[in-house]
Scaffold this motif. Structure first.
Motif, PDB file in Angstrom:
ATOM      1  N   TYR A 117       0.686  -1.270   0.023  1.00  0.00           N
ATOM      2  CA  TYR A 117       0.028  -0.175   0.129  1.00  0.00           C
ATOM      3  C   TYR A 117       0.933   1.281   0.185  1.00  0.00           C
ATOM      4  N   THR A 125       0.370   5.652   1.307  1.00  0.00           N
ATOM      5  CA  THR A 125      -0.555   6.834   1.873  1.00  0.00           C
ATOM      6  C   THR A 125      -0.088   7.813   1.022  1.00  0.00           C
ATOM      7  N   GLU A 151      13.421   3.236  12.814  1.00  0.00           N
ATOM      8  CA  GLU A 151      12.153   4.213  12.419  1.00  0.00           C
ATOM      9  C   GLU A 151      11.063   3.974  13.301  1.00  0.00           C
ATOM     10  N   LEU A 200       9.273   9.172   1.572  1.00  0.00           N
ATOM     11  CA  LEU A 200       9.444   9.808   0.666  1.00  0.00           C
ATOM     12  C   LEU A 200       9.716  11.392   1.112  1.00  0.00           C
ATOM     13  N   THR A 201       9.013  11.670   2.420  1.00  0.00           N
ATOM     14  CA  THR A 201       9.356  12.929   3.242  1.00  0.00           C
ATOM     15  C   THR A 201      10.786  12.821   3.526  1.00  0.00           C
ATOM     16  N   THR A 233       4.336  11.445   5.096  1.00  0.00           N
ATOM     17  CA  THR A 233       3.285  12.101   4.622  1.00  0.00           C
ATOM     18  C   THR A 233       2.222  12.841   5.055  1.00  0.00           C
TER      19      THR A 233
HETATM   20  N1  PDD Z   1       3.578   5.801   6.798  1.00  0.00           N
HETATM   21  N2  PDD Z   1       8.182   4.496   8.067  1.00  0.00           N
HETATM   22  C1  PDD Z   1       7.231   3.865   8.107  1.00  0.00           C
HETATM   23  C2  PDD Z   1       7.097   2.388   8.601  1.00  0.00           C
HETATM   24  C3  PDD Z   1       6.072   4.223   7.504  1.00  0.00           C
HETATM   25  O1  PDD Z   1       4.783   3.443   7.471  1.00  0.00           O
HETATM   26  C4  PDD Z   1       5.953   5.580   6.825  1.00  0.00           C
HETATM   27  C5  PDD Z   1       4.706   5.946   6.249  1.00  0.00           C
HETATM   28  C6  PDD Z   1       7.123   6.250   6.875  1.00  0.00           C
HETATM   29  C7  PDD Z   1       7.336   7.607   6.240  1.00  0.00           C
HETATM   30  O2  PDD Z   1       7.171   7.361   4.852  1.00  0.00           O
HETATM   31  P1  PDD Z   1       6.502   8.466   3.745  1.00  0.00           P
HETATM   32  O3  PDD Z   1       7.293   9.884   4.314  1.00  0.00           O
HETATM   33  O4  PDD Z   1       6.817   8.393   2.439  1.00  0.00           O
HETATM   34  O5  PDD Z   1       5.208   8.938   4.201  1.00  0.00           O
HETATM   35  C8  PDD Z   1       8.305   5.501   7.494  1.00  0.00           C
HETATM   36  C9  PDD Z   1       2.380   6.227   6.118  1.00  0.00           C
HETATM   37  C10 PDD Z   1       2.217   7.856   6.385  1.00  0.00           C
HETATM   38  C11 PDD Z   1       1.198   5.208   6.465  1.00  0.00           C
HETATM   39  O6  PDD Z   1       1.540   4.157   6.922  1.00  0.00           O
HETATM   40  O7  PDD Z   1       0.120   5.714   6.451  1.00  0.00           O
END
Ligand code: PDD
Length: 293
Positions: A33, A35, A184, A211-212, A248
């Motif tokens: 998935y 988000t 993380e 990505l952030t 995100t």
């Molecule tokens: N979560 N690490 C994990 C385990 C995550 O699930 C997420 C994102 C991130 C941050 O990734 P990004 O910057 O691409 O959103 C790091 C999203 C927000 C979610 O699970 O809904």
């Protein structure tokens, strides 16, 4: 404002969105998935999210070519139908429907779901006052067991971490990897500030390539802020001058308390605030100058 779900191309209101009890995403967490969120109604970093979704699907050998519909087109259609001011979007690809069993051949066709609901911007107080985190006892899945590079629908590792943090009054749980280094958050990436330098765990620590996170690193490069991808021990995180988390949905969230101990001054630090401002300015630029400043 509406909550809609697009199931393999059919858009229905959230209350009527049903899938088969034999969908292997439900039965086994067998799927991937993403988000996303919109700024000014436009999904931010859509190409990056689609590329990561495709990579995740490939890593668990779901054949992208067999998707019944084209993901970016379905995102566009669902957003249009929902007509929200801003939307939270979840894109899910599951192995599909098939009889009980682990053999992927049981599911000839993967399913694509696009969830759209109104996006509520986190309160500004979160950025002014900061949040609390807890270094949880649950360790991050090691890459050799379930590679965190796969943004998997099976989120038990993350849910157990989030639960532990919430039970102890913290907003986010920070997981260590099997070597005891910071990995993380349950759904965020971690940054620390030491002096003038920004530090963040490397991908080799067994984390999602957020990505952030990537965006923040490139902002640092452009602004001449030293940013190092390096292993961080938990005690180094606790003694950092500043700490923030990225995702995100929450952009950059200052962390002012970890395990009940104040980080730096106990208030959002200057570099965190500067990077949040740079991030929001970059979003504004990317969305044609309209986003919140
Ligand atoms: N979560 N690490 C994990 C385990 C995550 O699930 C997420 C994102 C991130 C941050 O990734 P990004 O910057 O691409 O959103 C790091 C999203 C927000 C979610 O699970 O809904």
């Amino acid at each position: 404002m509406s909550r809609l779900v697009n199931i393999n191309g059919h858009i229905v209101p959230a209350e009527q969105a049903n899938i088969s009890a034999y969908d292997h995403g439900f039965l086994y967490g067998d799927g991937v998935y993403e988000t996303l969120r919109t700024y000014q109604g436009v999904p931010f970093l859509l190409d990056g999210h689609l590329a990561r979704l495709r990579r995740s699907a490939g890593l668990i050998r779901i054949d992208w070519e067999r998707l019944p519909v084209e993901p970016s087109e379905e995102v566009r259609k669902t957003l249009l139908a929902a007509d929200n001011e801003e939307s939270l979007i979840r894109l899910a690809v599951s192995r599909g429907v098939g009889p009980l069993g682990y053999d992927p051949a049981l599911c000839p066709k993967p399913s694509l779901l696009v969830y759209v609901q109104p996006f509520d911007q986190p309160p500004e107080a979160l950025y002014q006052d900061g949040a609390r985190a807890l270094i949880v006892t649950v360790r991050r899945n090691p890459p050799a067991a379930l590679n965190p590079y796969v943004k998997s629908m099976n989120l038990l590792n993350n849910i157990l971490a989030a639960m532990e943090a919430l039970e102890k009054g913290a907003e986010e749980g920070i997981m260590l990897n099997l070597s005891g280094n910071v990995a993380e958050g349950s759904n965020t990436n971690v940054f620390a500030v030491r002096g003038e330098r920004l530090l963040t765990p490397p991908l080799a620590a067994g984390i999602l390539d957020g990505l952030t996170r990537e965006h923040v690193i490139s902002l640092c490069l452009r602004a001449g802020i030293p940013c190092e991808e390096t292993d961080i021990r938990p005690e180094e995180l606790l003694s950092a001058d500043e700490c923030f988390l990225t995702s995100t949905t929450r952009e950059l969230v200052p962390i002012v308390l970890i395990d009940g101990r104040s980080i730096g001054s106990g208030k959002p630090g200057p570099l965190t605030k500067r990077l949040l401002a740079l991030f929001r300015a970059a979003v504004k630029e990317a969305t044609g100058g309209h986003a919140r400043g």
